[in-house]
Design a protein around this motif. Sequence first.
Motif: not given
Length: 284
Positions: A164-177
């Motif tokens: 629905q929106s690119t807002d659904q994508l998890i930022a790379d930083e959330a993985f790196k954390d």
Amino acid sequence: MPIKGSSKGIVGRVGSLRGLSTALMLGVALLLVGPVAAEDFPLRDKYASVGVPPVETGELAGSLDAMTVVDARSPYEYETLHIRDAVSIPLASRDFNESVRTLAEESGQPLVFYCNGVTCAVSYKAALKAKKVGVKDARVYDAGVFTWAQTHPEHTVLLGEPLQSTDQLIADEAFKDRLLDEDGFYARIQSSTDPVIVDIRSQDQRQGVSLFQMKDRHVPLTNDNRELGGLVQAAMNEQRPMFFVDATGKQVRWLQYYLDEQGVEEYWFLEGGASKIYEGMGLQ
């Protein structure tokens, strides 16, 4: 494990992946509008002489009806996010040769293979393998699924539903954390009370070797997360932290969606996966 899937009906549809998160991380840099620099696609020079032409994002978007798109990644990755109408034929599947030949014959169109991004060689290897078994027109969309999801969400499927929106994508930083280097990973395990250590490598990748003196659980990723789900729920109920190891640090990027969906709060990934441990032991 061979797997087939396509909303075009050319090959069978993959069973849906249940219980994953409704979010997906953006793990690679996005393509900018303008001329493509060679350094942005490090694999193109390597494969330039083997007759596998790349397809740019705009070209693919304007030719979806004239090309058949093939997702060469694992079933787990495909079920999380894929280009709409893409056919899932993992490079590692046993029936890869037969599937791509049949698909090319039935579609009558060029086959365009893709994987995760500009440093992922799976799409190129799949296209080369297809050509060797008789597929005359095999191409590569080497920008990958993350760039596609960001630039063309309207032609993207996330967890079985249209993105629905690119807002659904998890930022790379959330993985790196959630990443810990080897020293930090072991230190946090040792300082934790009754930690749950999970090796999600496949049987072939693990080869019967435990990296944690048999204190870990071997639970390979599967599309329904059945075995993993029971382990996750038990850990949450008992408030035990979870630690995950894969082969090279890439599978855990997809696992994070499931963990977040389930509401797991305390979990960590080994940066670089088991390969980093083997490297430190001088085995790579």
